[in-house]
Structure formats: structure tokens, C-alpha cells
Design a protein around this motif. Sequence first.
Motif, PDB file in Angstrom:
ATOM      1  N   GLY A 174      10.946 -19.326  40.375  1.00 34.06           N
ATOM      2  CA  GLY A 174       9.954 -20.331  40.391  1.00 34.06           C
ATOM      3  C   GLY A 174       9.684 -20.441  42.260  1.00 34.06           C
ATOM      4  N   VAL A 175       9.874 -19.386  42.854  1.00 33.89           N
ATOM      5  CA  VAL A 175       9.310 -19.454  43.909  1.00 33.89           C
ATOM      6  C   VAL A 175       8.089 -20.123  44.592  1.00 33.89           C
ATOM      7  N   ARG A 176       7.676 -20.974  45.140  1.00 31.79           N
ATOM      8  CA  ARG A 176       5.954 -21.415  45.041  1.00 31.79           C
ATOM      9  C   ARG A 176       6.039 -20.679  46.762  1.00 31.79           C
ATOM     10  N   ALA A 177       4.610 -21.551  46.851  1.00 29.67           N
ATOM     11  CA  ALA A 177       3.970 -20.997  48.601  1.00 29.67           C
ATOM     12  C   ALA A 177       4.236 -22.808  48.498  1.00 29.67           C
TER      13      ALA A 177
ATOM     14  N   TRP B 226      16.171 -12.518  54.335  1.00 29.18           N
ATOM     15  CA  TRP B 226      14.986 -11.579  55.844  1.00 29.18           C
ATOM     16  C   TRP B 226      14.057 -11.070  54.794  1.00 29.18           C
ATOM     17  N   LEU B 227      14.214 -11.273  53.797  1.00 35.82           N
ATOM     18  CA  LEU B 227      12.882 -10.836  53.187  1.00 35.82           C
ATOM     19  C   LEU B 227      11.753 -11.722  52.107  1.00 35.82           C
ATOM     20  N   LEU B 228      12.017 -12.734  52.173  1.00 33.19           N
ATOM     21  CA  LEU B 228      11.323 -13.881  52.054  1.00 33.19           C
ATOM     22  C   LEU B 228      10.288 -14.449  53.264  1.00 33.19           C
ATOM     23  N   ARG B 229      11.347 -14.222  54.682  1.00 33.92           N
ATOM     24  CA  ARG B 229      10.275 -14.462  55.926  1.00 33.92           C
ATOM     25  C   ARG B 229       9.715 -12.789  56.245  1.00 33.92           C
ATOM     26  N   TRP B 230      10.510 -11.359  55.171  1.00 32.64           N
ATOM     27  CA  TRP B 230       9.332 -10.075  55.453  1.00 32.64           C
ATOM     28  C   TRP B 230       8.375 -10.299  54.243  1.00 32.64           C
ATOM     29  N   ALA B 231       8.313 -10.810  53.449  1.00 27.96           N
ATOM     30  CA  ALA B 231       7.082 -11.518  52.559  1.00 27.96           C
ATOM     31  C   ALA B 231       5.813 -12.722  52.794  1.00 27.96           C
ATOM     32  N   GLY B 232       5.819 -13.338  54.191  1.00 22.84           N
ATOM     33  CA  GLY B 232       5.312 -13.710  54.894  1.00 22.84           C
ATOM     34  C   GLY B 232       5.806 -15.476  54.506  1.00 22.84           C
TER      35      GLY B 232
ATOM     36  N   GLY C   7       7.079 -18.857  39.705  1.00 22.62           N
ATOM     37  CA  GLY C   7       6.231 -19.425  40.876  1.00 22.62           C
ATOM     38  C   GLY C   7       5.139 -19.123  41.419  1.00 22.62           C
ATOM     39  N   ASP C   8       4.318 -19.660  42.527  1.00 21.66           N
ATOM     40  CA  ASP C   8       2.622 -18.980  43.065  1.00 21.66           C
ATOM     41  C   ASP C   8       3.221 -18.033  43.943  1.00 21.66           C
ATOM     42  N   ILE C   9       4.328 -17.629  44.186  1.00 21.62           N
ATOM     43  CA  ILE C   9       4.323 -17.098  46.098  1.00 21.62           C
ATOM     44  C   ILE C   9       3.400 -15.209  45.715  1.00 21.62           C
ATOM     45  N   GLU C  10       2.901 -15.681  47.092  1.00 17.45           N
ATOM     46  CA  GLU C  10       2.417 -14.224  47.084  1.00 17.45           C
ATOM     47  C   GLU C  10       2.791 -13.349  47.778  1.00 17.45           C
TER      48      GLU C  10
END
Length: 279
Positions: A80-83, A103-109, A140-143
Motif C-alpha cells: 500500500g505504499v504510495r507516492a 534506508w531502502l525507502l530513502r534509497w528508492a526515492g 500503492g503506486d510508488i515508483e
Amino acid sequence: MRPLISPAELAAFEDRERPVVLDVRWRLGGPPGEASYRDGHLPGAVFVDLDTALAAPPGEGGRHPLPDPDVLQSELRKAGVRAGRAVVVYDDADGSIAARAWWLLRWAGHDQVAVLDGGYAAWSAEGREVTTEVPSPEPGDIEVRPGGMPVLSADEAAALAREGVLFDARANVRYTGETEPVDPRAGHIPGAVNAPSSEHAGPDGRWRSPAELAERFAALGLADGVQAGAYCGSGVTASSVVLALEVAGRTEPAALYAGSWSHWSRDPERPAATGPEHG
């Protein structure tokens, strides 16, 4: 978003504004974190597995290489992670596993992410609601766009140990080479400084204050303007060094040697230092 969030701050969110909450409990040697999740977790929390979602399969790159971006994106979307929507991650240990997800989420932008201070234990100790209900979040729609956090190759880690400060987040007995229960060889990267991840938190499991962490890293030889990096056994708990440095007020993110000792020690040509001294 600050890198840490208290249970009270998380509980205060209105439902429509509530962050996506990820449960990333994991333990070296087990039992599986998902079993703990099913026994009880924060309301709305989605379990995300370290081994299958937050890391690629073990191999030449180490025991927990960085995940394939497409795989990470798929797993985060399922959770469910969304921009533009905040994410809070937690574990039930010293915050190191949650730091890997942070860290991975930060790395992923994805910048809107925080670790729950004190994790599941702190939430439960305050008498806050837990549930066994497993949610079905809207996808979700995270890129995932890799590159949001700096990473080190083995050669770059070796150079940083000479020219800056490279922190080794493992327990001291593994750093010194007294024991090595997991990886091919014992010891540490020459020049690395031992900074066990377990010391980022106090006796109550909550992270130490920014002033305490800043003092700790200064005592370990990190001065203003000096480049910092971190590694551990497989690149997981080293993430908590990166997080701790940010909590301490460092504005430039420390670099992560994602392959860490599990990658370094596979190559017999790479030196392994032993003993308590660094340098």
C-alpha cells in the motif's frame, strides 16, 4: 519527516492521514517474524519480509544484497505504499531491521519515512491497541527510483576506511575476529571503526537522544566534514548507523556498503584485520 516517530505521534494521526505502517520483524536464526506479526501487530500494519522483499537472494553479492528495484516496487505496492504518503516502519528489536526498510525507502526515492522509536515493544508498553487482523491494503503506486542514498562498493569501502570513517556495526566479538558464526572469515575491514548497532538504543529500547548519538560518534573519531560510511554482516544493521547519524544531526547521509562483511569475506584476496584496534 523526521527519521524517528514516537508511538504517541503515530497514534495521533487521523485515520485519513495515517501513514502506511510496515511490520518488518526479523531475527537472525529465527523464529520467522511473520509468526510474531500474526500473533499481534499494530492496527493496519502490513508485514514485509526482509529476506524476500527487502533483499535479493543471497549469493556473490552477500547474504542480503539490495533487492531488485522491480521486486522492491512490487512488494511495496502490495503493502500500500504510495507516492506522497508517509510510511512508518517498526521491528521488535533495536530498530536495526526497521532501519533497513527506512534506508531502502530513502534509497528508492521515498523521503516520507520514519522508524517507530522503540518499535513494537514501546507501542505495547504504552498499552496501545494491537490486533491479529490482517489488512488488505489498496495497492500503492510508488515508483522505485534507486539512487536516493549513497552506496559503497568493496573498493570504495576500503578507501573510505583509510580516508574517512567507516563504521562496522557488528558486535565487538565479530569485529575483533574473536568469533564469526555466519560468514566465511573472521575479522573486519582494515581501518574500520567498531560502532555496534545495539548501542544506538538505550536500555528501554528507544533510540538515544541526538546529543548522545552525536557525542558517541565524535568519540569514535567522526569530525565535521569527514565522510562517513557503514557496513555490518550483510548490510542490514549497518542501516541503523546511517539512521543514527541522521538523528545525531549529520546532514550528509552516510554511505552504505550493502554487501558488507558477507561480501568482503568471500574474496580471499581482500584483507581481514583482527584485534581491538583499528587503523
